[in-house]
Design an enzyme around this catalytic site. Structure first.
Site, PDB file in Angstrom:
ATOM      1  N   ASP A 113      -2.037  10.991  -1.912  1.00 48.71           N
ATOM      2  CA  ASP A 113      -2.522   9.923  -2.795  1.00 48.71           C
ATOM      3  C   ASP A 113      -2.963  10.470  -4.140  1.00 48.71           C
ATOM      4  O   ASP A 113      -2.951   9.753  -5.149  1.00 48.71           O
ATOM      5  CB  ASP A 113      -3.650   9.147  -2.120  1.00 48.71           C
ATOM      6  CG  ASP A 113      -3.068   8.285  -1.019  1.00 48.71           C
ATOM      7  OD1 ASP A 113      -2.898   8.803   0.096  1.00 48.71           O
ATOM      8  OD2 ASP A 113      -2.720   7.127  -1.293  1.00 48.71           O
ATOM      9  N   ARG A 132       0.864  -1.189   0.000  1.00 52.19           N
ATOM     10  CA  ARG A 132       0.000   0.000   0.000  1.00 52.19           C
ATOM     11  C   ARG A 132       0.896   1.233   0.000  1.00 52.19           C
ATOM     12  O   ARG A 132       2.111   1.119   0.100  1.00 52.19           O
ATOM     13  CB  ARG A 132      -1.012   0.014   1.155  1.00 52.19           C
ATOM     14  CG  ARG A 132      -0.670  -0.634   2.439  1.00 52.19           C
ATOM     15  CD  ARG A 132       0.464  -0.012   3.203  1.00 52.19           C
ATOM     16  NE  ARG A 132       0.248   1.405   3.406  1.00 52.19           N
ATOM     17  CZ  ARG A 132       1.180   2.298   3.567  1.00 52.19           C
ATOM     18  NH1 ARG A 132       2.457   1.970   3.562  1.00 52.19           N
ATOM     19  NH2 ARG A 132       0.898   3.580   3.749  1.00 52.19           N
ATOM     20  N   GLY A 133       0.241   2.416  -0.083  1.00 51.05           N
ATOM     21  CA  GLY A 133       0.999   3.651  -0.244  1.00 51.05           C
ATOM     22  C   GLY A 133       1.077   3.962  -1.734  1.00 51.05           C
ATOM     23  O   GLY A 133       1.413   3.079  -2.542  1.00 51.05           O
ATOM     24  N   ALA A 134       0.765   5.219  -2.090  1.00 45.65           N
ATOM     25  CA  ALA A 134       0.518   5.544  -3.499  1.00 45.65           C
ATOM     26  C   ALA A 134       1.637   5.123  -4.471  1.00 45.65           C
ATOM     27  O   ALA A 134       1.369   4.392  -5.435  1.00 45.65           O
ATOM     28  CB  ALA A 134       0.209   7.038  -3.614  1.00 45.65           C
ATOM     29  N   ASN A 190      -5.247  12.664   0.962  1.00 47.11           N
ATOM     30  CA  ASN A 190      -4.282  11.835   1.703  1.00 47.11           C
ATOM     31  C   ASN A 190      -5.062  11.103   2.795  1.00 47.11           C
ATOM     32  O   ASN A 190      -6.281  11.276   2.947  1.00 47.11           O
ATOM     33  CB  ASN A 190      -3.164  12.704   2.292  1.00 47.11           C
ATOM     34  CG  ASN A 190      -2.019  11.868   2.830  1.00 47.11           C
ATOM     35  OD1 ASN A 190      -1.540  10.949   2.163  1.00 47.11           O
ATOM     36  ND2 ASN A 190      -1.585  12.133   4.046  1.00 47.11           N
ATOM     37  N   LYS A 191      -4.347  10.298   3.558  1.00 48.01           N
ATOM     38  CA  LYS A 191      -4.972   9.449   4.583  1.00 48.01           C
ATOM     39  C   LYS A 191      -5.927  10.231   5.477  1.00 48.01           C
ATOM     40  O   LYS A 191      -5.640  11.363   5.867  1.00 48.01           O
ATOM     41  CB  LYS A 191      -3.861   8.806   5.425  1.00 48.01           C
ATOM     42  CG  LYS A 191      -4.316   7.858   6.500  1.00 48.01           C
ATOM     43  CD  LYS A 191      -5.246   6.777   6.009  1.00 48.01           C
ATOM     44  CE  LYS A 191      -4.674   5.940   4.893  1.00 48.01           C
ATOM     45  NZ  LYS A 191      -5.696   5.077   4.237  1.00 48.01           N
ATOM     46  N   GLN A 240      -1.221   2.570  10.139  1.00 52.54           N
ATOM     47  CA  GLN A 240      -0.007   2.602   9.314  1.00 52.54           C
ATOM     48  C   GLN A 240       1.131   3.355  10.018  1.00 52.54           C
ATOM     49  O   GLN A 240       2.302   3.052   9.807  1.00 52.54           O
ATOM     50  CB  GLN A 240      -0.289   3.277   7.959  1.00 52.54           C
ATOM     51  CG  GLN A 240      -1.131   2.458   7.024  1.00 52.54           C
ATOM     52  CD  GLN A 240      -2.597   2.828   7.096  1.00 52.54           C
ATOM     53  OE1 GLN A 240      -3.092   3.225   8.159  1.00 52.54           O
ATOM     54  NE2 GLN A 240      -3.321   2.701   6.006  1.00 52.54           N
ATOM     55  N   ARG A 252      -7.713  -0.305  -6.288  1.00 49.99           N
ATOM     56  CA  ARG A 252      -7.978   0.754  -5.295  1.00 49.99           C
ATOM     57  C   ARG A 252      -8.287   2.054  -6.036  1.00 49.99           C
ATOM     58  O   ARG A 252      -7.671   2.332  -7.070  1.00 49.99           O
ATOM     59  CB  ARG A 252      -6.778   0.934  -4.353  1.00 49.99           C
ATOM     60  CG  ARG A 252      -6.604  -0.279  -3.428  1.00 49.99           C
ATOM     61  CD  ARG A 252      -5.700  -0.004  -2.264  1.00 49.99           C
ATOM     62  NE  ARG A 252      -6.294   0.880  -1.286  1.00 49.99           N
ATOM     63  CZ  ARG A 252      -5.600   1.417  -0.282  1.00 49.99           C
ATOM     64  NH1 ARG A 252      -4.318   1.167  -0.138  1.00 49.99           N
ATOM     65  NH2 ARG A 252      -6.188   2.204   0.595  1.00 49.99           N
TER      66      ARG A 252
HETATM   67  O1  MRU Z   1      -4.421   3.378   2.523  1.00 51.89           O
HETATM   68  P1  MRU Z   1      -2.946   3.530   2.322  1.00 51.89           P
HETATM   69  O2  MRU Z   1      -2.143   2.956   3.436  1.00 51.89           O
HETATM   70  O3  MRU Z   1      -2.493   3.055   0.967  1.00 51.89           O
HETATM   71  O4  MRU Z   1      -2.727   5.102   2.361  1.00 51.89           O
HETATM   72  C1  MRU Z   1      -1.440   5.638   2.229  1.00 51.89           C
HETATM   73  C2  MRU Z   1      -1.403   7.103   2.414  1.00 51.89           C
HETATM   74  O5  MRU Z   1      -2.391   7.751   2.612  1.00 51.89           O
HETATM   75  C3  MRU Z   1      -0.060   7.769   2.280  1.00 51.89           C
HETATM   76  O6  MRU Z   1      -0.005   8.894   3.094  1.00 51.89           O
HETATM   77  C4  MRU Z   1       0.098   8.202   0.830  1.00 51.89           C
HETATM   78  O7  MRU Z   1      -0.032   7.115  -0.043  1.00 51.89           O
HETATM   79  C5  MRU Z   1       1.365   8.909   0.606  1.00 51.89           C
HETATM   80  S1  MRU Z   1       2.609   7.810   0.331  1.00 51.89           S
HETATM   81  C6  MRU Z   1       4.046   7.894   0.067  1.00 51.89           C
END
Ligand code: MRU
Length: 340
Positions: A232, A53-55, A242-243, A191, A89
């Site tokens: 994201d 996970r993570g963009a 973002n999250k 996370q 996603r």
């Molecule tokens: O749901 P996730 O864990 O994929 O969400 C990740 C985030 O929101 C991060 O802050 C975002 O992807 C930035 S990553 C380098």
């Protein structure tokens, strides 16, 4: 970056195995496991289930998965595999960016090996971008902004290597500047607690975990010099998805005069969305709010229910207006909102 003193990436290609590998993030920080696969469906599921996970990591993983799909089933690449990956996603635009890159290559009838090479280049480009963004961010943070709050995991696990928000922190740390990081737990999937705290400790960066609800109070008490987060998806007007919880941080930051920085590679910018209102926000299952997992005293992985008989809302992301952000930093430069 380092795991027990050895360098790893969140996702990559193993030439010997002719397989994609990734770190199984759902097991961290309790267990460190690498998964190897030649099956594009397993790769798509890893994105869907948040094993990765993570963009930027999602984008790179999709690129590797599509390279496998091209090798396995070129005839169904456009009709089945591209939509399969695009459905995994909805919010991180890096996924769609990577799918577009692989689609264009398939249109040119690249060989199976060339598609793998392209996916490797895609991941390598993200890592170079992170490194560069980190250098720019470190210059900001070097100006006395060493007590940094971060949210979610915008570290190397989320971005193949170096991280987005964490890249500047790692640069500062390696330069002996001793950054100190306050890590939001980041409910419901934790996370921050499970990934960011683990990453920072593996690199020897000073950090301290806090419940999400403590962030505003830490700012009110003057304990935070800067907030640094990832993204994201960034709309054309600079609004940032973002999250979940990032928007609330931005409100508290404004109130207390704490600068908020967003660090993201150009693959996170979406010129097709005019504002943050146009960004699709992922709604995840209520069980992520109602249940928690972790290890018991014997080290056994367990799931426990923490609420019962109540529905739960679980938006995975929120949108922070550009005007709440001091600067967005990408490998191409620094974007500041117009003065209000
Ligand atoms: O749901 P996730 O864990 O994929 O969400 C990740 C985030 O929101 C991060 O802050 C975002 O992807 C930035 S990553 C380098």
């Amino acid at each position: 970056m380092q795991v027990n003193g050895k360098a790893y990436r969140a996702v990559g290609w193993d030439a010997g195995e002719q397989a994609v590998f990734w770190i199984e993030q759902r097991l961290l920080p309790y267990r460190f496991e690498l998964v190897y696969s030649r099956d594009p469906e397993a790769v798509a599921r890893a994105i869907e289930t948040m094993a990765v996970r993570g963009a930027p990591t999602i984008g790179a993983t999709a690129a590797f998965g599509l390279a496998l799909a091209w090798r396995l089933e070129p005839a169904r690449f456009v009709s089945f595999w591209l939509p399969r990956f695009r459905r995994t996603r909805p919010t991180a635009v890096n996924l769609f960016h990577a799918c577009d890159v692989m689609e264009q290559a398939a249109e040119q009838q690249l060989s199976a090996d060339a598609m793998v090479e392209l996916a490797c280049d895609y991941a390598a480009r993200e890592v170079r971008a992170n490194r560069r963004m980190g250098e720019i961010m470190a210059e900001y943070l070097a100006v006395g902004q060493r007590r940094i709050l971060t949210h979610c995991n915008a570290g190397w696990l989320a971005a193949v290597d170096w991280g987005t928000a964490t890249a500047g922190i790692y640069h500062l740390h390696r330069a002996g500047e001793r950054p100190s990081v306050r890590v939001d737990e980041t409910r419901p999937r934790l996370q921050g607690a499970r990934l960011t705290a683990w990453e920072l400790q593996q690199e020897g960066v000073d950090c301290c975990l806090q419940p999400d609800g403590a962030a505003a109070w830490a700012m009110a008490r003057g304990e935070i010099d800067a907030i640094v987060v990832g993204a994201d998806r960034i709309a054309r007007n600079g609004d940032v998805a973002n999250k979940i919880g990032t928007y609330a941080l931005s409100l508290a930051a404004r109130e207390h005069g704490v600068p908020m920085y967003v660090v993201a590679p150009s693959s996170t910018f979406d010129v097709h969305r005019a504002t943050g209102h146009d960004i699709p926000i992922e709604q995840r299952h209520a069980d992520e709010v109602l249940w928690m997992d972790g290890v018991d005293a014997e080290g056994e992985l367990r799931q426990v229910r923490i609420a019962a008989g109540v529905p739960a809302s679980n938006p995975a992301f929120d949108v922070t207006p550009f005007s709440h952000i001091r600067a967005i930093i990408s490998e191409r430069g620094v974007y500041e909102p117009p003065v209000e």
